[in-house]
Write an enzyme that holds these catalytic residues in place. Structure first.
Site, PDB file in Angstrom:
ATOM      1  N   ARG A 110     -23.656  47.254-120.103  1.00  0.00           N
ATOM      2  CA  ARG A 110     -22.884  46.434-119.178  1.00  0.00           C
ATOM      3  C   ARG A 110     -21.864  47.307-118.446  1.00  0.00           C
ATOM      4  O   ARG A 110     -21.263  48.207-119.033  1.00  0.00           O
ATOM      5  CB  ARG A 110     -22.133  45.327-119.932  1.00  0.00           C
ATOM      6  CG  ARG A 110     -23.018  44.467-120.814  1.00  0.00           C
ATOM      7  CD  ARG A 110     -24.063  43.703-120.008  1.00  0.00           C
ATOM      8  NE  ARG A 110     -23.446  42.852-119.009  1.00  0.00           N
ATOM      9  CZ  ARG A 110     -22.941  41.638-119.276  1.00  0.00           C
ATOM     10  NH1 ARG A 110     -22.975  41.165-120.509  1.00  0.00           N
ATOM     11  NH2 ARG A 110     -22.417  40.906-118.322  1.00  0.00           N
ATOM     12  N   PRO A 162     -22.212  33.511-116.549  1.00  0.00           N
ATOM     13  CA  PRO A 162     -21.255  32.501-117.001  1.00  0.00           C
ATOM     14  C   PRO A 162     -20.618  32.903-118.337  1.00  0.00           C
ATOM     15  O   PRO A 162     -21.297  33.354-119.250  1.00  0.00           O
ATOM     16  CB  PRO A 162     -22.126  31.250-117.156  1.00  0.00           C
ATOM     17  CG  PRO A 162     -23.306  31.482-116.265  1.00  0.00           C
ATOM     18  CD  PRO A 162     -23.555  32.955-116.328  1.00  0.00           C
ATOM     19  N   GLU A 163     -19.299  32.747-118.415  1.00  0.00           N
ATOM     20  CA  GLU A 163     -18.591  33.080-119.641  1.00  0.00           C
ATOM     21  C   GLU A 163     -18.198  31.793-120.355  1.00  0.00           C
ATOM     22  O   GLU A 163     -18.470  30.683-119.881  1.00  0.00           O
ATOM     23  CB  GLU A 163     -17.378  33.937-119.309  1.00  0.00           C
ATOM     24  CG  GLU A 163     -17.731  35.097-118.390  1.00  0.00           C
ATOM     25  CD  GLU A 163     -17.165  36.438-118.827  1.00  0.00           C
ATOM     26  OE1 GLU A 163     -16.446  36.487-119.831  1.00  0.00           O
ATOM     27  OE2 GLU A 163     -17.474  37.431-118.145  1.00  0.00           O
ATOM     28  N   LYS A 216     -21.886  30.027-125.590  1.00  0.00           N
ATOM     29  CA  LYS A 216     -22.485  29.952-124.260  1.00  0.00           C
ATOM     30  C   LYS A 216     -23.681  29.001-124.226  1.00  0.00           C
ATOM     31  O   LYS A 216     -24.463  29.008-123.274  1.00  0.00           O
ATOM     32  CB  LYS A 216     -22.881  31.354-123.799  1.00  0.00           C
ATOM     33  CG  LYS A 216     -21.681  32.292-123.698  1.00  0.00           C
ATOM     34  CD  LYS A 216     -22.074  33.644-123.160  1.00  0.00           C
ATOM     35  CE  LYS A 216     -20.857  34.561-123.089  1.00  0.00           C
ATOM     36  NZ  LYS A 216     -21.168  35.886-122.536  1.00  0.00           N
ATOM     37  N   ASN A 223     -18.576  39.712-120.075  1.00  0.00           N
ATOM     38  CA  ASN A 223     -18.165  41.028-119.602  1.00  0.00           C
ATOM     39  C   ASN A 223     -16.845  40.999-118.834  1.00  0.00           C
ATOM     40  O   ASN A 223     -16.032  41.914-118.935  1.00  0.00           O
ATOM     41  CB  ASN A 223     -19.268  41.639-118.736  1.00  0.00           C
ATOM     42  CG  ASN A 223     -19.185  43.148-118.691  1.00  0.00           C
ATOM     43  OD1 ASN A 223     -18.938  43.801-119.704  1.00  0.00           O
ATOM     44  ND2 ASN A 223     -19.378  43.726-117.512  1.00  0.00           N
TER      45      ASN A 223
END
Length: 265
Positions: A251, A2-3, A51, A166
């Site tokens: 990542r 989740p961003e 977040k 990401n």
């Protein structure tokens, strides 16, 4: 993962369902909170910080959760079973009132703190791209403080600016034609980069779909993210993919070698 926009939307929906209503259900399924009970208390508000999700209770308490890589909150009508989005053993928290039930699956870092102690949980974060504290100048100053860091890694450092994950890292750098391994100190316009990041998240925060191209069709919603080996939507060059960062925080990073050339120093 989740961003920031997903976390914002989750907090917004929780706020609409819980704020101003008295809790009639409270079930924390982790040892540290197993005996904690918030029933009878009223939710004051719910907000996202980067977040993190903060559910504030009317007696100066805050319930904190973090979605990390796999967490999620789902809403369902009160009186019915928790939504079967995942197996029941993945439920970590249940909060409900006379109208709604909020079910937290695999949510992390669950804590109850005094509101005055929220800084212990989120005080390290940089300016929030979707928050009232958003400050381009401070975000730029935070990035400039580490000029040797690769910009792709710097954008994921929540201490510099909070909310980019990401997906948006890859998409933002493509849109601004910046190679992911460019030294932060060599990026021509960090303010433009920060402003573009905030714009991307704002455009996507009110709905679950995450499109950076303006299209929602499969394979057309992202410029480079998870499109390794496929032709660039701008120039048709094959998209490249490589891990960026040191394990275990490396990542997958995607970029177009034509649209995002390496900067010569």
């Amino acid at each position: 993962m989740p961003e920031g926009d997903t976390v914002w939307l989750t907090a917004h929906r929780l706020d609409q369902a819980l704020t101003g209503r008295q809790l009639t259900v409270c079930d924390f399924r982790i040892p540290a909170l197993a005996t904690s009970d918030l029933t009878g208390r009223t939710v004051a508000d719910v907000l996202a910080r980067g977040k993190h999700i903060l559910i504030r209770i009317d007696d100066d308490l805050t319930f904190h959760s973090h979605l990390k890589m796999d967490g999620s909150w789902y809403l369902s009508k009160a009186g019915g079973p928790a939504p079967r989005r995942h197996p029941d053993h993945m439920i970590r928290a249940l909060l409900g009132n006379a109208e709604w039930l909020a079910t937290g699956y695999r949510v992390h870092d669950l804590k109850i703190v005094r509101r005055t102690d929220e800084h212990q949980l989120v005080g390290h974060l940089g300016p929030d791209l979707l928050g009232p504290d958003w400050d381009v100048a401070r975000a730029v100053a935070n990035l400039e403080a580490d000029p040797d860091a690769a910009i792709g890694e710097a954008l994921l450092d929540q201490r510099k600016l909070a909310g980019i994950g990401n997906l948006y890292k890859c998409e933002l750098l493509f849109i601004e034609r910046v190679h992911p391994w460019t030294r932060t100190g060599d990026v021509a316009d960090l303010a433009r980069l920060a402003i573009s990041a905030q714009r991307l998240l704002r455009l996507n925060r009110d709905h679950p779909e995450q499109s950076t191209t303006g299209q929602l069709g499969r394979g057309r919603d992202h410029w480079v993210y998870e499109r390794g080996g496929q032709p660039c939507l701008r120039c048709r060059t094959p998209i490249q993919r490589a891990d960026q960062g040191r394990p275990p925080k490396a990542r997958s990073t995607y970029w177009c070698p034509t649209c995002q050339p390496v900067v010569s120093t």
